[in-house]
Design a protein around this motif. Structure first.
Motif, short mmCIF file in Angstrom:
data_model
loop_
_atom_site.label_atom_id
_atom_site.label_comp_id
_atom_site.label_asym_id
_atom_site.label_seq_id
_atom_site.Cartn_x
_atom_site.Cartn_y
_atom_site.Cartn_z
N GLN A 1 57.54 62.93 68.71
CA GLN A 1 56.11 63.17 68.46
C GLN A 1 55.54 64.26 69.36
O GLN A 1 54.74 65.09 68.92
CB GLN A 1 55.33 61.86 68.58
CG GLN A 1 55.78 60.77 67.59
CD GLN A 1 55.93 61.29 66.16
OE1 GLN A 1 54.95 61.61 65.51
NE2 GLN A 1 57.17 61.38 65.67
N LEU B 1 49.46 64.08 68.78
CA LEU B 1 48.65 63.90 69.98
C LEU B 1 47.16 63.85 69.66
O LEU B 1 46.33 63.54 70.51
CB LEU B 1 48.93 65.02 71.00
CG LEU B 1 50.37 65.08 71.53
CD1 LEU B 1 50.45 66.01 72.73
CD2 LEU B 1 50.90 63.70 71.91
N LYS B 2 46.81 64.14 68.39
CA LYS B 2 45.43 63.97 67.92
C LYS B 2 45.34 62.75 67.01
O LYS B 2 44.51 62.67 66.11
CB LYS B 2 44.96 65.24 67.22
CG LYS B 2 44.83 66.41 68.20
CD LYS B 2 44.21 67.62 67.57
CE LYS B 2 44.02 68.71 68.63
NZ LYS B 2 43.55 69.99 68.06
N SER C 1 50.34 68.61 61.06
CA SER C 1 49.71 67.50 61.77
C SER C 1 50.07 67.51 63.25
O SER C 1 51.10 68.03 63.65
CB SER C 1 50.14 66.17 61.16
OG SER C 1 49.76 66.11 59.80
N ASP C 2 49.20 66.88 64.05
CA ASP C 2 49.43 66.78 65.49
C ASP C 2 49.36 65.32 65.92
O ASP C 2 48.28 64.73 65.96
CB ASP C 2 48.38 67.60 66.24
CG ASP C 2 48.66 67.67 67.74
OD1 ASP C 2 49.52 66.91 68.23
OD2 ASP C 2 48.01 68.49 68.42
N SER D 1 53.95 68.12 68.24
CA SER D 1 52.72 68.72 68.77
C SER D 1 53.00 70.11 69.35
O SER D 1 52.26 71.07 69.11
CB SER D 1 52.10 67.81 69.83
OG SER D 1 50.89 68.37 70.31
N GLN D 2 54.10 70.23 70.11
CA GLN D 2 54.47 71.52 70.70
C GLN D 2 54.88 72.52 69.62
O GLN D 2 54.58 73.71 69.71
CB GLN D 2 55.61 71.33 71.70
CG GLN D 2 55.20 70.67 73.00
CD GLN D 2 54.18 71.50 73.75
OE1 GLN D 2 54.38 72.68 74.02
NE2 GLN D 2 53.05 70.89 74.09
N LYS E 1 53.65 72.66 66.63
CA LYS E 1 52.41 73.17 66.03
C LYS E 1 51.82 74.29 66.90
O LYS E 1 51.36 75.31 66.38
CB LYS E 1 51.40 72.04 65.85
CG LYS E 1 50.08 72.52 65.25
CD LYS E 1 49.15 71.38 64.85
CE LYS E 1 47.91 71.94 64.16
NZ LYS E 1 47.06 70.89 63.59
N SER E 2 51.84 74.12 68.20
CA SER E 2 51.31 75.15 69.11
C SER E 2 52.06 76.46 68.94
O SER E 2 51.46 77.54 68.85
CB SER E 2 51.41 74.70 70.56
OG SER E 2 50.61 73.57 70.78
#
Length: 254
Positions: free
Chosen positions: A132, A159-160, A156-157, A136-137, A139-140
């Motif tokens: 997970q 961490l959000k 999707s993220d 997130s990384q 996506k960045s």
């Protein structure tokens, strides 16, 4: 059902649905059109990105996507000219439009040119427990290129607090071994034990009926709860139970 009975029941359902027959009505059929690793992972990523709504529509539109990429997605991503992108503008799948599609092609080019490819960018920040944080990384890194803010919603993220259903499904396709001809197992640097279940309406409802999930929302907290339960049943390959939960929900109206 006690835990042993539940495991036996779900293992039986995995065996029932984790077969090549599953491919016939599933978007995973799109990356199965290709043989080259990069073609499989790019076509799979783009298909998973638009995998919401009617499954027939997803498959038709993903097929159209591949045709717009000359049925050579890696070659198009790596070698396209700016003028080649104009043909992608008319594409639309629900809220994913041609502008989003063009941004995704440019972002994929960036991932291959600057981050050693899709597998490497996920592996870079993966940990043993879960992917997970790596999502997130990813996506960045994906949106390091110039882009419209609207396009970010299509990745999707976790961490959000997103369950990140589509990207978890994509990771299942790439990482789980090709033992029954459904998933690909072409990302050897990652392990099936790190995967998370693609959580959506169907799998969530079935999981709640079976007592695997109590949280009502299908979000990141629910995903962690479901992952924890599935890892107790099989710590080495917890996401094989996606086939059981999905099959029970979609095909058996459980």
């Amino acid at each position: 059902m006690n835990e042993n009975e539940l495991k036996d029941f779900l293992d039986e359902k995995v065996e029932q649905y984790n077969t090549t027959k599953f491919i016939e009505s599933d978007p995973i059929q799109i990356p199965h059109l290709f043989n080259k690793k990069e073609d499989i992972e790019i076509s799979g990523f783009l298909t998973a990105t638009i995998a919401w709504g009617n499954r027939k529509s997803i498959i038709n539109n993903a097929t159209q996507m591949m045709a717009l990429l000359d049925n050579s997605p890696y070659d198009f991503v790596k070698n396209h000219q700016e003028k080649d992108l104009e043909s992608l503008l008319p594409f639309v799948h629900r809220t994913f439009n041609g502008t989003d599609f063009i941004t995704f092609i440019k972002a994929l080019n960036h991932i291959y040119n600057n981050h050693e490819g899709l597998e490497a960018v996920f592996n870079k920040t993966a940990n043993n427990e879960s992917l997970q944080m790596a999502i997130s990384q990813f996506k960045s890194h994906f949106f390091e290129i110039e882009h419209l803010p609207r396009t970010q919603k299509h990745v999707s993220d976790p961490l959000k607090n997103s369950a990140a259903k589509r990207i978890n499904m994509y990771l299942r396709w790439m990482v789980r071994p090709n033992t029954t001809g459904v998933d690909f197992g072409i990302w050897n640097s990652l392990s099936p034990s790190q995967l998370s279940c693609p959580l959506d309406v169907h799998s969530g409802n079935v999981a709640r009926k079976l007592g695997l999930l109590k949280r009502k929302q299908n979000d990141a907290k629910a995903l962690l709860e479901l992952d924890t339960a599935l890892r107790k049943l099989d710590p080495t390959d917890p996401v094989k139970y996606d086939f059981a939960l999905f099959g029970l929900g979609v095909f058996e109206r459980f």
